[in-house]
Design an enzyme around this catalytic site. Sequence first.
Site, PDB file in Angstrom:
ATOM      1  N   LYS A   1      37.790   2.625  52.970  1.00 37.49           N
ATOM      2  CA  LYS A   1      36.895   1.461  52.869  1.00 37.49           C
ATOM      3  C   LYS A   1      36.599   1.099  51.417  1.00 37.49           C
ATOM      4  O   LYS A   1      36.754   1.888  50.504  1.00 37.49           O
ATOM      5  CB  LYS A   1      35.620   1.703  53.691  1.00 37.49           C
TER       6      LYS A   1
ATOM      7  N   ARG B   1      36.802   8.616  62.299  1.00 41.56           N
ATOM      8  CA  ARG B   1      37.854   7.611  62.536  1.00 41.56           C
ATOM      9  C   ARG B   1      38.626   7.412  61.235  1.00 41.56           C
ATOM     10  O   ARG B   1      38.038   6.978  60.236  1.00 41.56           O
ATOM     11  CB  ARG B   1      37.174   6.313  62.985  1.00 41.56           C
TER      12      ARG B   1
HETATM   13  C1  9MG Z   1      36.937  -1.029  64.082  1.00 39.94           C
HETATM   14  N1  9MG Z   1      36.275  -0.267  63.038  1.00 39.94           N
HETATM   15  C2  9MG Z   1      36.481  -0.375  61.696  1.00 39.94           C
HETATM   16  N2  9MG Z   1      35.672   0.471  61.043  1.00 39.94           N
HETATM   17  C3  9MG Z   1      34.968   1.135  61.989  1.00 39.94           C
HETATM   18  C4  9MG Z   1      33.985   2.128  61.953  1.00 39.94           C
HETATM   19  O1  9MG Z   1      33.531   2.606  60.806  1.00 39.94           O
HETATM   20  N3  9MG Z   1      33.478   2.581  63.111  1.00 39.94           N
HETATM   21  C5  9MG Z   1      33.901   2.069  64.298  1.00 39.94           C
HETATM   22  N4  9MG Z   1      33.352   2.566  65.423  1.00 39.94           N
HETATM   23  N5  9MG Z   1      34.835   1.119  64.396  1.00 39.94           N
HETATM   24  C6  9MG Z   1      35.354   0.669  63.260  1.00 39.94           C
END
Ligand code: 9MG
Length: 268
Positions: free
Chosen positions: A212, A247
Amino acid sequence: MTQRPRPLVMGIVNVTPDSFSDGGRHASAQAAIAHGHALVEAGADWLDIGGESTRPGAEPVSEADELARVIPVIEELARTNMPLSIDTMKPGVARAAIQAGASMWNDVTALGGPGALGVAAQLGCQICLMHMQGEPRTMQADPHYDDVAGEVEAFLLARAAAAMKAGVSRENIWLDPGIGFGKTLVHNLALMGALPRLAGLGFPILFGASRKRFIASLDNDAPADQRLGGSIAAALHAAQAGAAMIRVHDVRETAQALKVRAAIQASG
Ligand code: 9MG
């Protein structure tokens, strides 16, 4: 809620031509399926499949286009028996994805769309409720909070309560602070600092910081493909704070870092 020695790793499968981190390489169904298999091989515990980008500035896509992107990928990856999550803001896409073999709805609007609460209750699947201020197209224009951790916590608890009132079972609810979704660097850092508090709310935490923008803000504007170190640092921090699932794009490297951390912890 039982705490695992290490968080689960959720690998990201983007089926979008405009994905911020892979330049659209996995835009075709075949490429996305191959990428999903590679993430399973690399050690993913879950796969999160998305057909509409939620990166800052992203334009919406139609339901028909989103369905055409994700459903063939889910049908095929479901054959691996890997747990699959559908990343969508649309109840209709969530419904079709669950029918095709997914078992979690990852909704960055926390079931804020029309009819979403009722559909979630009917589907009976796992639900990830994520915090976002605004909407993807404009969310980074001027995010503002008086107390980011308090406001995100209150929002997540309110959405969990709304979901349960609609019929979603408590055991199916995950919470996510939504790093980068309508947040400045200061907001993101404060939220990461508040993760132990969010992890104590009684719901499993899904955490996403992979590649990010905040990492670039801390490291000389590093491009998305040079943010692995920052992504792993954030994942280790989230593990320490009690997150249940991380994730990520870089499954192998993250899983390895989490294994090493867990082994060090276990050694006493
Ligand atoms: C789709 N998406 C992109 N970044 C995300 C994040 O940090 N958490 C979740 N749940 N979905 C995300």
